[in-house]
Design an enzyme around this catalytic site. Structure first.
Site, PDB file in Angstrom:
ATOM      1  N   HIS A  63      -0.827   3.221  -7.544  1.00 53.34           N
ATOM      2  CA  HIS A  63      -0.424   4.540  -7.059  1.00 53.34           C
ATOM      3  C   HIS A  63      -1.427   5.576  -7.544  1.00 53.34           C
ATOM      4  CE1 HIS A  63       4.055   3.170  -6.635  1.00 53.34           C
ATOM      5  NE2 HIS A  63       3.203   2.410  -6.003  1.00 53.34           N
ATOM      6  N   LYS A 106       2.580   7.070  -1.927  1.00 59.05           N
ATOM      7  CA  LYS A 106       3.793   7.290  -2.743  1.00 59.05           C
ATOM      8  C   LYS A 106       3.456   8.020  -4.031  1.00 59.05           C
ATOM      9  CE  LYS A 106       4.533   2.858  -2.724  1.00 59.05           C
ATOM     10  NZ  LYS A 106       3.550   2.406  -1.727  1.00 59.05           N
ATOM     11  N   ASP A 133       0.877   1.487   0.038  1.00 56.77           N
ATOM     12  CA  ASP A 133      -0.270   2.399   0.001  1.00 56.77           C
ATOM     13  C   ASP A 133      -0.120   3.595   0.937  1.00 56.77           C
ATOM     14  OD1 ASP A 133      -1.455   0.637  -1.797  1.00 56.77           O
ATOM     15  OD2 ASP A 133      -2.427  -0.499  -0.194  1.00 56.77           O
TER      16      ASP A 133
END
Ligand code: GDP
Ligand code: IMO
Ligand code: MG
Length: 436
Positions: A41, A16, A13
């Site tokens: 994501h 990315k 977390d």
């Protein structure tokens, strides 16, 4: 553009998705090489937020190839939901490819994940309960079902039949749970196969051909270095190789074709699930008190630290330079993207862990033994905050001096240059110092 691995340098977390979406346009293909729908994501484009679990964050660039690599585990239902979500938004998925060697997450994997966790009691890992561990267990035990098996009804039926002999026995006799019939699994999964068939490809060959043509690849990591099955805080890890080394095995592209490794780090740290976390600031509801609980709550609320996949409140803590150095080593980081610097604008004083105290001994690297790591107490240095809004800054020089000093301090401690600085969730909220 040199082929690059983008890897989480903490416990996941780190942002990315945002950085991947930001740079994906510079590459010809984006490949997810590990993990499954345990990943969450986030990308925010033109104010619209997408939470991706299976599909690579490069999907927004419709003419680029997006690959779910052989190192991934795939929940077909989740992939199809993501495909539908993008198509409904006018974002084509025609260039999405799924490796035939990726493993399929089956319904019993999810049940076993939940049951295994329950049986661990207070020592539970705190998994996402998506069946990730049990699916990778089957892969390593050479009993897994791959995407290519799913595409062949005869083979799929046979593999499910064989798997159920053992899985049903465990589900029923050990955990007292419901069992499955071959028919009910085929009824659910074979329709997925029909829709997913055009997406299946020999992705390793495809990517190597692209490399031969001089094209560049971005390898999108999931999870993070400290969640890696080999290099993480075992057993409080995920079941795959999320570190940069996993990019080669998880895609079938050799390490000699990877030129750069971009580590993603938050300007502080978060963790979801169990396991050691030296700089953790515990919340009032978990027994945290005074300034510590206040700081933890501020990081959580200002940083919106709630899981994309499970909605769990993330554990929050100050930046840990010991971990940053470790991540630089095990991934061979060449660059860092430091995200969420804007969140630290809320503090008068910012702490950075420069070393650990383990039973009176000073450690500047990760202790060799897990028990010592669990006992590690952070040794902090305090830096002055900047207490102003930096979300509009687009160059390093525009940042207040205190923020520049914070970045320089981290670079110095972690021996890695900070190439990007995140100052907000939007694609455009970024400072690019060295990326070209
Ligand atoms: P990932 O799993 O590494 O892709 O990260 P997640 O998406 O799970 O969590 C990162 C969160 O931080 C998401 O909500 C992002 O939108 C957000 N984010 C990313 N970069 C920044 C940043 O620089 N500033 C702020 N405020 N939010 C960011
Ligand atoms: P992204 O890609 C944060 C954590 C879980 C648990 C451990 C094992 O969004 O950074 P698993 O379900 O994988 O068997 O759970 O790993 N975990 C993550 N934490 N971000 C993730 O992914 C994670 N994927 C798994 O919370 O502690
Ligand atoms: Mg995430």
């Amino acid at each position: 553009m040199p082929s690059t691995v983008l890897v989480g340098a903490q416990w996941g977390d780190e942002g990315k998705g945002k950085i991947c979406d930001l740079v994906a346009g510079d590459f010809d293909a984006v490949v997810r090489y590990s993990g499954g729908n345990n990943a969450g994501h986030t990308i925010v484009v033109n104010g619209k937020k997408y939470g991706l679990h299976q599909v690579p964050s490069g999907i927004m660039y419709s003419d680029h190839v997006s690959v779910i690599g052989n190192g991934c585990v795939v929940n077909p239902k989740v992939v199809l939901e993501e495909i539908d979500m993008f198509e409904a938004d006018g974002i084509t998925t025609k260039n999405l490819k799924i490796s035939g060697n990726a493993h399929v997450i089956m319904p019993y994997h999810k049940d076993l994940d939940g049951a295994d966790e329950k049986s661990l009691g207070d020592h539970k890992i705190g998994t996402t309960k998506r069946g990730i561990g049990p699916c990778y267990q089957d892969k390593v035990a050479r009993k897994g079902i791959r995407i290519q098996d799913l595409m062949d009804e005869k083979i799929f039926r046979l593999k499910v039949e064989t798997a159920l002999i053992q899985k049903n026995a465990i589900l029923e006799k050990i955990y007292g749970l419901h069992t499955y019939t071959v028919e009910e699994i085929c009824e659910e999964y074979l329709p997925y196969a029909r829709i997913l068939k055009p997406y299946m490809a020999e992705t390793s060959q495809m990517l190597n051909n692209a490399v031969r043509e001089g094209k560049s690849i971005l390898f999108e990591g999931a999870q993070g270095t400290l969640l890696d099955i080999d290099h993480g805080t075992y057993p409080y890890v995920t079941s795959s190789s999320c570190c940069a080394g996993g990019a080669a095995t998880g895609s079938g592209v050799g390490p000699g074709n990877i030129d750069r490794v971009l580590g993603i780090q938050k300007a502080y740290i978060t963790r979801v699930g169990g396991g050691p976390f030296p700089t953790e600031l515990t919340y009032a509801e978990d027994g945290g008190e005074g300034l510590e609980a206040e700081e933890g709550e501020t990081l959580c609320q200002v940083g919106h630290e709630y899981g994309v996949t499970t909605g769990r409140k993330r554990r929050c803590g100050w930046f840990d330079a010991v971990i940053a150095r470790y991540a630089a080593d095990v991934n061979g980081l060449t660059d860092v993207a430091l995200t969420k610097l804007d969140v630290l604008s809320a503090f008068d004083t910012i702490k950075v862990c420069v070393a650990y105290d383990v039973d009176g001994e000073r450690y500047t690297s990760v202790p060799e033994h897990q028990v010592r790591f669990e006992h590690a107490k952070p040794i902090y240095e305090e830096l002055p905050g900047w207490k102003c809004d930096i979300t509009g800054c687009r160059s390093f020089e525009e940042l207040p001096q205190e923020a520049q000093d914070y970045v320089a301090f981290i670079e110095d401690l972690a021996h890695t240059r900070v190439t990007f600085i995140g100052v907000g969730a939007g694609r455009e909220q970024i400072i690019n110092r060295f990326w070209k």
